[in-house]
Design an enzyme around this catalytic site. Sequence first.
Site, short mmCIF file in Angstrom:
data_model
loop_
_atom_site.label_atom_id
_atom_site.label_comp_id
_atom_site.label_asym_id
_atom_site.label_seq_id
_atom_site.Cartn_x
_atom_site.Cartn_y
_atom_site.Cartn_z
N GLU A 47 0.85 -1.19 0.00
CA GLU A 47 0.00 0.00 0.00
C GLU A 47 0.88 1.24 0.00
OE1 GLU A 47 -3.38 2.51 2.50
OE2 GLU A 47 -2.35 0.83 3.48
N ASP A 121 -2.55 12.39 -2.28
CA ASP A 121 -2.70 13.82 -2.53
C ASP A 121 -3.04 14.01 -4.01
OD1 ASP A 121 -2.30 16.61 -2.97
OD2 ASP A 121 -0.92 16.68 -1.26
#
Length: 219
Positions: A47, A121
């Site tokens: 991840e 982001d």
Amino acid sequence: MGRRKLQRFQENEQNRNVIQSGKELFEQIKGQWNKVQFEQDNDLVVELACGRGEFTVGLAREYPEQNFIGVDIKGSRIWKGSTIALSEGLKNVAFLRTQIELLDRFFEVGEIDELWITFPDPFPRDGDEKRRLTSPRFLDLYQPLMKAGGIIHFKTDNSGLYAYTLELLNERPNCELLAYTDDFYASTWREDHHGIQTRYEKMFSEKGEKIKYLKFRFC
């Protein structure tokens, strides 16, 4: 630096499930995750931008027959997931503290079986495109590290980043889009995630934001 953060950094130095600069394994782990870190030859699931590691740890609970690695540059965030995994005795979890653009320094060609990109982001400005974790620059980084046929999952609350990624994948001949939805919790794929949510996912969902999801693989 606050006392609490300093204590977390010190604990990271001691925690065996944290791989970071200054530790011997940091320079030796490439191609050796299953042999050296996990000591069991299981599929390797990574991840990116894992934050506090809620999703990494959650997946590890559900799939003890797989090995999971959360990657993030923030040591105080990694500390949380690391501590929970150790307290629960989860031996199939580890955390790598590094910048994601350096991923190929820590994984061998074809070493990753499955990759998750969870709520990165969005970097909405055009000038920041190369910093998006689904930009061509990063896709080119991931491809050689993925095992043949390995699945990449992507989740976001950001409509712009979702549309950008969907368009990009449709344009790239080396990418095969397997699933996509702009409302994950109304889709047929929601059950596959066992209700595991990151901190940001919970926050966005509570605000009424629809979660977007897609998965793909390299041809």
